[in-house]
Design a protein around this motif. Structure first.
Motif, mmCIF file in Angstrom:
data_model
loop_
_atom_site.group_PDB
_atom_site.id
_atom_site.type_symbol
_atom_site.label_atom_id
_atom_site.label_comp_id
_atom_site.label_asym_id
_atom_site.label_seq_id
_atom_site.Cartn_x
_atom_site.Cartn_y
_atom_site.Cartn_z
ATOM 1 N N ARG A 195 49.289 2.173 0.400
ATOM 2 C CA ARG A 195 48.557 2.324 -0.858
ATOM 3 C C ARG A 195 49.515 2.347 -2.043
ATOM 4 N NH1 ARG A 195 44.809 7.393 -0.610
ATOM 5 N NH2 ARG A 195 44.360 6.611 -2.725
ATOM 6 N N PHE A 196 50.646 2.986 -1.867
ATOM 7 C CA PHE A 196 51.641 3.029 -2.948
ATOM 8 C C PHE A 196 52.200 1.645 -3.229
ATOM 9 C CE2 PHE A 196 56.212 3.255 -3.931
ATOM 10 C CZ PHE A 196 56.142 3.827 -5.187
ATOM 11 N N PHE A 197 52.493 0.887 -2.165
ATOM 12 C CA PHE A 197 53.089 -0.428 -2.364
ATOM 13 C C PHE A 197 52.090 -1.446 -2.917
ATOM 14 C CE2 PHE A 197 56.083 1.106 1.058
ATOM 15 C CZ PHE A 197 57.132 1.308 0.175
ATOM 16 N N LYS A 198 50.799 -1.128 -2.905
ATOM 17 C CA LYS A 198 49.836 -1.967 -3.602
ATOM 18 C C LYS A 198 49.966 -1.814 -5.118
ATOM 19 C CE LYS A 198 46.344 -2.007 0.074
ATOM 20 N NZ LYS A 198 44.962 -1.603 0.454
ATOM 21 N N ASP A 210 66.168 2.653 -11.426
ATOM 22 C CA ASP A 210 65.668 3.685 -12.328
ATOM 23 C C ASP A 210 64.550 4.452 -11.641
ATOM 24 O OD1 ASP A 210 65.156 5.273 -14.486
ATOM 25 O OD2 ASP A 210 64.030 3.760 -15.608
ATOM 26 N N TRP A 211 64.723 5.753 -11.511
ATOM 27 C CA TRP A 211 63.710 6.597 -10.879
ATOM 28 C C TRP A 211 63.169 7.578 -11.913
ATOM 29 C CZ3 TRP A 211 60.925 6.791 -6.528
ATOM 30 C CH2 TRP A 211 60.261 7.974 -6.213
ATOM 31 N N SER A 212 61.957 7.312 -12.380
ATOM 32 C CA SER A 212 61.271 8.192 -13.324
ATOM 33 C C SER A 212 59.780 8.114 -13.013
ATOM 34 C CB SER A 212 61.551 7.768 -14.772
ATOM 35 O OG SER A 212 60.865 8.621 -15.676
ATOM 36 N N PRO A 213 59.307 8.907 -12.046
ATOM 37 C CA PRO A 213 57.943 8.734 -11.535
ATOM 38 C C PRO A 213 56.849 9.330 -12.404
ATOM 39 C CG PRO A 213 59.024 10.509 -10.376
ATOM 40 C CD PRO A 213 60.042 9.947 -11.312
ATOM 41 N N GLN A 214 57.156 9.798 -13.603
ATOM 42 C CA GLN A 214 56.129 10.403 -14.438
ATOM 43 C C GLN A 214 55.137 9.342 -14.911
ATOM 44 O OE1 GLN A 214 55.918 13.624 -14.702
ATOM 45 N NE2 GLN A 214 57.802 13.851 -13.513
ATOM 46 N N THR A 215 53.852 9.622 -14.738
ATOM 47 C CA THR A 215 52.795 8.709 -15.161
ATOM 48 C C THR A 215 51.728 9.486 -15.909
ATOM 49 O OG1 THR A 215 51.616 9.002 -13.067
ATOM 50 C CG2 THR A 215 53.164 7.157 -13.202
ATOM 51 N N ALA A 216 50.942 8.777 -16.695
ATOM 52 C CA ALA A 216 49.828 9.391 -17.411
ATOM 53 C C ALA A 216 48.720 9.733 -16.434
ATOM 54 C CB ALA A 216 49.298 8.442 -18.481
ATOM 55 N N GLY A 420 51.962 19.959 -8.851
ATOM 56 C CA GLY A 420 51.449 19.705 -10.189
ATOM 57 C C GLY A 420 49.998 19.288 -10.163
ATOM 58 N N ASP A 421 49.519 18.834 -11.304
ATOM 59 C CA ASP A 421 48.111 18.483 -11.478
ATOM 60 C C ASP A 421 47.846 16.990 -11.375
ATOM 61 O OD1 ASP A 421 47.561 21.148 -11.926
ATOM 62 O OD2 ASP A 421 47.930 20.992 -14.085
ATOM 63 N N GLN A 422 48.817 16.224 -10.907
ATOM 64 C CA GLN A 422 48.618 14.782 -10.798
ATOM 65 C C GLN A 422 47.567 14.476 -9.736
ATOM 66 O OE1 GLN A 422 50.501 12.979 -12.875
ATOM 67 N NE2 GLN A 422 49.608 11.001 -12.404
ATOM 68 N N GLU A 423 46.761 13.435 -9.981
ATOM 69 C CA GLU A 423 45.767 13.030 -8.996
ATOM 70 C C GLU A 423 46.451 12.565 -7.724
ATOM 71 O OE1 GLU A 423 43.248 10.112 -10.666
ATOM 72 O OE2 GLU A 423 42.403 11.427 -12.195
ATOM 73 N N PHE A 424 45.783 12.813 -6.596
ATOM 74 C CA PHE A 424 46.414 12.547 -5.305
ATOM 75 C C PHE A 424 46.609 11.051 -5.065
ATOM 76 C CE2 PHE A 424 46.611 12.107 -0.694
ATOM 77 C CZ PHE A 424 47.566 13.059 -0.391
ATOM 78 N N ASP A 425 45.731 10.213 -5.628
ATOM 79 C CA ASP A 425 45.835 8.778 -5.392
ATOM 80 C C ASP A 425 46.633 8.067 -6.475
ATOM 81 O OD1 ASP A 425 44.037 9.215 -7.372
ATOM 82 O OD2 ASP A 425 42.511 7.831 -6.635
ATOM 83 N N SER A 426 47.371 8.804 -7.305
ATOM 84 C CA SER A 426 48.194 8.180 -8.333
ATOM 85 C C SER A 426 49.506 7.692 -7.722
ATOM 86 C CB SER A 426 48.479 9.185 -9.452
ATOM 87 O OG SER A 426 49.300 10.230 -8.960
ATOM 88 N N PRO A 427 50.142 6.681 -8.331
ATOM 89 C CA PRO A 427 51.428 6.210 -7.788
ATOM 90 C C PRO A 427 52.484 7.301 -7.704
ATOM 91 C CG PRO A 427 50.540 4.640 -9.379
ATOM 92 C CD PRO A 427 49.664 5.865 -9.448
ATOM 93 N N LYS A 428 52.440 8.262 -8.639
ATOM 94 C CA LYS A 428 53.424 9.340 -8.605
ATOM 95 C C LYS A 428 53.322 10.133 -7.312
ATOM 96 C CE LYS A 428 54.629 13.714 -10.808
ATOM 97 N NZ LYS A 428 54.318 14.681 -11.886
ATOM 98 N N THR A 429 52.104 10.499 -6.920
ATOM 99 C CA THR A 429 51.925 11.281 -5.701
ATOM 100 C C THR A 429 52.166 10.441 -4.457
ATOM 101 O OG1 THR A 429 50.290 12.614 -6.864
ATOM 102 C CG2 THR A 429 50.342 12.795 -4.475
#
Length: 462
Positions: A195-198, A210-216, A420-429
């Motif tokens: 799912r992440f690689f999609k 560059d590793w900066s996984p922060q997303t909106a 944190g509060d990031q959604e579970f299906d987000s690329p960050k998670t």
């Protein structure tokens, strides 16, 4: 817990069944002669009765433990007001969590509304009622099965064969559970990684710098779109693990050789347990030691020589991690070296070899498979360590080979991404699962290399 008494209750009744079965076998033996007329030992008949009593009861209890939450939740759901049942799935799940928290005592019932309090009371009533039903069913199953086996026991009953077959099936089931658990872990990590690689191309993940996984979190929210190049994370992991192994392998291996080949028995008896104490120290204590002692010492020492050493550095984390994993190599290697037959040493010494030559050419090749296993275990421990890195090396994903700079590791990033509060299906998670997948693959490659090395040296030695 409402069912905490069930397992001791089953164990008690099974013990009674054991003595009943054993006494039944002894009575059958007295009727036709003596105990030698029995096909099996009396204990086998007792074990047969105990297994026949316990297994059906445990199956009933296990099945109910699986289906109980869904049954009670369905009943509670239909009893809630209509306006609650029409809520969205996420909002309704929060209401069910409040009900369960009231039932378990995690929150006070006065803080919830009337409908939720009533639902929690109904939940407790249902649990209590079903508890009585399950207790009756378990008791009935144990009585019926024990009674059936009691009257089935005869002198010619092959109790030993039946008991051994049942135990073999139980052992096989445990092996299957262990294998299926491993397969389940791998598949769960694999599916989430796909799912992440999609969302993030594999090439960007493997070769990005560059590793900066922060997303909106929302579409209307300002924030970073995220950069998921994992090379800095992998490089930091390898840098810290390499420093740790440079410290641990020589010290651990040399101490094992000394304790096994040179030390007096009295010294070995004292030194080995003291060395193994290092393995029992919590990693958070090592983290404190690294952050409060080693890191400041390195920073102050570097300033004396004009070197710029960060307060959080790979060197500090690697040194302390190396100290932590010394017992893994030392203790295992010492046991393996000590297990080499003394006759092999005597034969080498009898041919004129020195003690050093005997250790180098005879003992070490014979003990190499176990030593490689200990080193592999230490490498896996170093790669999987988290707390020391968090406290001593920091969270910065810097692509550097300088051991005096701050770096991060795969395990630290996995923890950070899942908090944190990031959604579970987000690329960050989902990036945490991708990191876990490649960490698993790396460990698998290490195992393959270790097996090849062991096989090669075994062939040369044999």
């Amino acid at each position: 817990m409402l069912y905490t008494y069930i397992l001791p209750y089953i164990a008690l009744i099974s013990a009674v069944a054991f003595f009943l079965g054993r006494s039944r076998a002894l009575a059958a033996a007295r009727q036709i002669g003596d105990i030698r007329s029995l096909h099996s030992l009396p204990g086998h008949y007792g074990m047969l009765a105990a297994l026949g009593c316990a297994i059906p009861a445990l199956l009933i209890f296990a099945v109910w433990q699986i289906v109980e939450p869904s049954i009670i939740t369905t009943i509670i759901t239909h009893s809630l007001p209509a306006e609650m049942q029409q809520l969205s799935k996420n909002e309704f799940s929060l209401i069910l969590n409040d009900i369960r928290n009231i039932v378990t005592g995690n929150i006070v019932s006065n803080s919830a509304n009337e409908a939720i309090r009533e639902a929690a009371e109904q939940y407790i009533e249902l649990q209590t009622g079903y508890q009585s039903i399950i207790t009756i069913l378990v008791t009935a199953a144990m009585i019926l099965c024990t009674g059936g086996i009691y009257y089935w026991i005869k002198a010619d009953l092959r109790a030993r064969n039946i008991v051994e077959s049942v135990i073999m099936f139980l052992l096989f089931s445990c092996s299957v559970v262990a294998v299926l658990t491993t397969v389940g872990i791998v598949l769960s990590v694999l599916f989430e990684s796909l799912r992440f690689f999609k969302a993030v191309p594999l090439t960007d993940f493997l070769f990005g710098l560059d590793w900066s996984p922060q997303t909106a979190m929302r579409a209307d929210q300002e924030g970073s779109s995220g950069a998921f190049g994992a090379v800095p994370v992998f490089a930091g992991t390898m840098l810290i693990a390499t420093i740790a192994m440079i410290v641990a392998i020589p010290i651990g291996l040399m101490s094992a050789i000394y304790l096994s080949e040179y030390a007096r028995p009295a010294f070995r008896t004292i030194a080995k347990p003291m060395l193994e104490i290092l393995a029992g120290i919590p990693t958070v204590v090592y983290g404190f030691f690294a952050a409060l002692t080693v890191a400041p010492f390195l920073r102050d020492s570097g300033s004396l020589f004009g070197l710029s050493i960060s307060s959080e550095s790979a060197m500090a984390a690697g040194l302390v991690m190396g100290i932590m994993i010394i017992p893994f190599i030392s203790s295992l290697s010492d046991d393996v070296i000590h297990a080499v037959p003394q006759a092999m040493r005597d034969g080498s010494l009898g041919l004129g070899a020195t003690k050093f030559e005997t250790i180098k050419n005879v003992v070490m090749p014979a003990a190499l498979p176990g030593i490689v296993g200990g080193v592999l275990l230490a490498v896996s421990r170093a790669i999987g360590e988290t707390m020391i890195v968090v406290m001593a090396a920091g969270l910065s994903a810097n692509l550097t080979a300088n051991p005096f700079k701050a770096v991060t590791t795969v395990t630290v990033q996995i923890v950070t991404l899942l908090v944190g509060d990031q959604e579970f299906d987000s690329p960050k998670t989902l990036a945490a699962f991708a990191l876990g997948l490649f960490l698993f693959l790396f460990t698998l490659i290490l195992n393959f290399i270790a097996l090849r090395v062991v096989r090669r040296y075994r062939e040369q030695y044999e």
